[in-house]
Design an enzyme around this catalytic site. Structure first.
Site, short mmCIF file in Angstrom:
data_model
loop_
_atom_site.label_atom_id
_atom_site.label_comp_id
_atom_site.label_asym_id
_atom_site.label_seq_id
_atom_site.Cartn_x
_atom_site.Cartn_y
_atom_site.Cartn_z
N LYS A 1 0.84 -1.22 0.00
CA LYS A 1 0.00 0.00 0.00
C LYS A 1 0.87 1.26 0.00
O LYS A 1 0.67 2.16 -0.81
CB LYS A 1 -0.94 0.03 1.22
N ARG B 1 -9.93 0.84 8.60
CA ARG B 1 -9.48 -0.51 8.88
C ARG B 1 -10.52 -1.32 9.64
O ARG B 1 -10.29 -2.48 9.94
CB ARG B 1 -8.20 -0.43 9.74
N ARG C 1 11.25 -5.49 4.94
CA ARG C 1 11.00 -4.04 4.76
C ARG C 1 12.00 -3.21 5.57
O ARG C 1 12.31 -3.50 6.71
CB ARG C 1 9.58 -3.71 5.21
N ARG D 1 11.05 -1.60 11.14
CA ARG D 1 9.95 -1.23 12.05
C ARG D 1 9.83 -2.24 13.20
O ARG D 1 10.00 -3.44 13.00
CB ARG D 1 8.63 -1.19 11.28
N ARG E 1 -0.90 -9.28 12.88
CA ARG E 1 -1.52 -8.20 12.09
C ARG E 1 -2.34 -8.75 10.93
O ARG E 1 -3.39 -8.21 10.59
CB ARG E 1 -0.43 -7.25 11.56
P1 ADP Z 1 2.13 -1.84 3.23
O1 ADP Z 1 2.09 -0.34 3.27
O2 ADP Z 1 0.91 -2.43 2.54
O3 ADP Z 1 2.36 -2.47 4.56
P2 ADP Z 1 4.71 -1.54 1.83
O4 ADP Z 1 4.40 -0.66 0.66
O5 ADP Z 1 5.43 -0.94 2.95
O6 ADP Z 1 3.35 -2.28 2.32
O7 ADP Z 1 5.50 -2.80 1.25
C1 ADP Z 1 5.95 -3.84 2.13
C2 ADP Z 1 7.34 -4.29 1.69
O8 ADP Z 1 7.27 -4.98 0.44
C3 ADP Z 1 8.33 -3.15 1.47
O9 ADP Z 1 9.60 -3.58 1.87
C4 ADP Z 1 8.29 -2.90 -0.05
O10 ADP Z 1 9.52 -2.41 -0.53
C5 ADP Z 1 8.01 -4.31 -0.58
N1 ADP Z 1 7.14 -4.32 -1.77
C6 ADP Z 1 6.09 -3.50 -2.04
N2 ADP Z 1 5.49 -3.84 -3.21
C7 ADP Z 1 6.19 -4.92 -3.69
C8 ADP Z 1 6.07 -5.74 -4.87
N3 ADP Z 1 5.11 -5.54 -5.77
N4 ADP Z 1 6.95 -6.75 -5.02
C9 ADP Z 1 7.93 -6.97 -4.10
N5 ADP Z 1 8.10 -6.25 -2.98
C10 ADP Z 1 7.23 -5.22 -2.77
P1 ADP Z 2 0.74 -2.03 7.59
O1 ADP Z 2 -0.16 -1.68 6.47
O2 ADP Z 2 2.04 -2.59 7.15
O3 ADP Z 2 0.06 -2.87 8.63
P2 ADP Z 2 0.50 0.64 8.82
O4 ADP Z 2 1.62 1.59 8.88
O5 ADP Z 2 -0.67 0.97 7.98
O6 ADP Z 2 1.17 -0.73 8.39
O7 ADP Z 2 -0.02 0.37 10.29
C1 ADP Z 2 0.82 0.05 11.36
C2 ADP Z 2 0.01 -0.06 12.65
O8 ADP Z 2 -0.58 1.22 12.96
C3 ADP Z 2 -1.17 -1.02 12.60
O9 ADP Z 2 -0.79 -2.36 12.87
C4 ADP Z 2 -2.08 -0.44 13.70
O10 ADP Z 2 -1.60 -0.78 14.99
C5 ADP Z 2 -1.87 1.07 13.52
N1 ADP Z 2 -2.88 1.65 12.61
C6 ADP Z 2 -2.63 2.25 11.41
N2 ADP Z 2 -3.77 2.65 10.83
C7 ADP Z 2 -4.78 2.30 11.68
C8 ADP Z 2 -6.20 2.43 11.65
N3 ADP Z 2 -6.83 3.00 10.60
N4 ADP Z 2 -6.90 1.94 12.70
C9 ADP Z 2 -6.29 1.37 13.75
N5 ADP Z 2 -4.97 1.20 13.84
C10 ADP Z 2 -4.21 1.67 12.82
#
Ligand code: ADP
Ligand code: ADP
Ligand code: ZN
Length: 214
Positions: free
Chosen positions: A13, A88, A127, A160, A171
């Site tokens: 995302k 979420r 990541r 992280r 998660r």
């Molecule tokens: P999210 O915000 O949904 O948690 P991220 O954008 O931070 O996900 O991506 C999670 C990890 O996967 C990061 O280390 C990113 O560089 C990697 N990543 C994102 N998209 C891809 C893809 N299409 N193929 C391989 N790795 C990816």
């Molecule tokens: P990812 O998509 O990789 O799970 P985010 O950065 O979106 O990572 O979220 C990290 C953490 O922040 C989540 O696991 C949750 O604890 C908190 N968080 C983020 N957005 C929300 C939301 N909309 N509602 C509740 N918790 C949230």
């Protein structure tokens, strides 16, 4: 464009969000980033949020909703916005509907990025994020030119606290139970764009642009 990015943790995302907001010149609103900034600054909100985030749990709805509500009222959101990681839960989705209704606005699309569980875990564990500018890398799939150094700003990369195997699995479980119902919610509203997140970063972005502009 008023967009939502939906998808499990590690789906990509944030990565897609950076490219989407650049293309459409809209603000990127990531609730996860807002919490991490608050943790870094040591605010009360950050302290509260951290106790949930470290366990892989969601931060309580009331905290999250008021933050997003205030953010959407800021001037730059007049040209549109991309919500990343919000809503979420169903009640966050309903609260967002209320806020937008009060503002006289409607959502354009909800982009749902889907990826299978094993891939999510591998992506999240590898990541790395820049301490200075927040740019995201992956040790294998999207490595920086120099190990642990940000290509964009030279900042240090870090892992992280919640990107451990155990917390990621939690998660993903929380996502399945509390966030996944939103796919149905937005499908019924005719807003969902389903995107295959298993492809490369570039082809996923192309699929998103093609669907948005179709
Ligand atoms: P999210 O915000 O949904 O948690 P991220 O954008 O931070 O996900 O991506 C999670 C990890 O996967 C990061 O280390 C990113 O560089 C990697 N990543 C994102 N998209 C891809 C893809 N299409 N193929 C391989 N790795 C990816
Ligand atoms: P990812 O998509 O990789 O799970 P985010 O950065 O979106 O990572 O979220 C990290 C953490 O922040 C989540 O696991 C949750 O604890 C908190 N968080 C983020 N957005 C929300 C939301 N909309 N509602 C509740 N918790 C949230
Ligand atoms: Zn950087």
């Amino acid at each position: 464009m008023r967009l939502i990015l939906l998808g499990p943790p590690g789906a990509g995302k944030g990565t897609q969000a950076s490219a989407i907001v650049k293309r459409y010149d809209i603000p990127h609103i990531s609730t996860g980033d807002i919490f991490r900034e608050n943790i870094k600054k040591g605010t009360e909100l950050g302290l509260k949020a951290k106790s949930y985030m470290d366990k892989g749990l969601l931060v309580p709805d009331d905290l999250v909703i008021s933050i997003v509500k205030n953010r959407l009222l800021e001037d730059d959101c007049k040209k549109g916005f991309l919500l990343d990681g919000f809503p979420r839960t169903l009640s966050q989705g309903e609260a967002l509907d209320e806020v937008l209704k009060d503002m006289g606005l409607e959502l354009t699309r909800v982009i749902n990025i889907d990826v299978e569980k094993e891939v999510l875990i591998e992506r999240a564990i590898g990541r790395r994020v820049c301490k200075e500018c927040g740019a995201t890398y992956h040790i294998k799939f999207s490595p920086p030119k120099e190990e642990d150094v940000c290509d964009k700003c030279g900042g240090r990369l870090f892992q992280r606290d919640d990107d451990t195997k155990e917390t990621i699995e939690k998660r993903i479980q929380v996502y399945t139970e509390q966030t996944k119902p939103l796919i149905d919610y937005y499908t019924k509203k005719g807003l969902i764009l389903n995107i295959d997140g298993s492809k490369s970063i570039e082809s996923i972005f192309q699929d998103i642009v093609d669907s948005l502009e179709a």
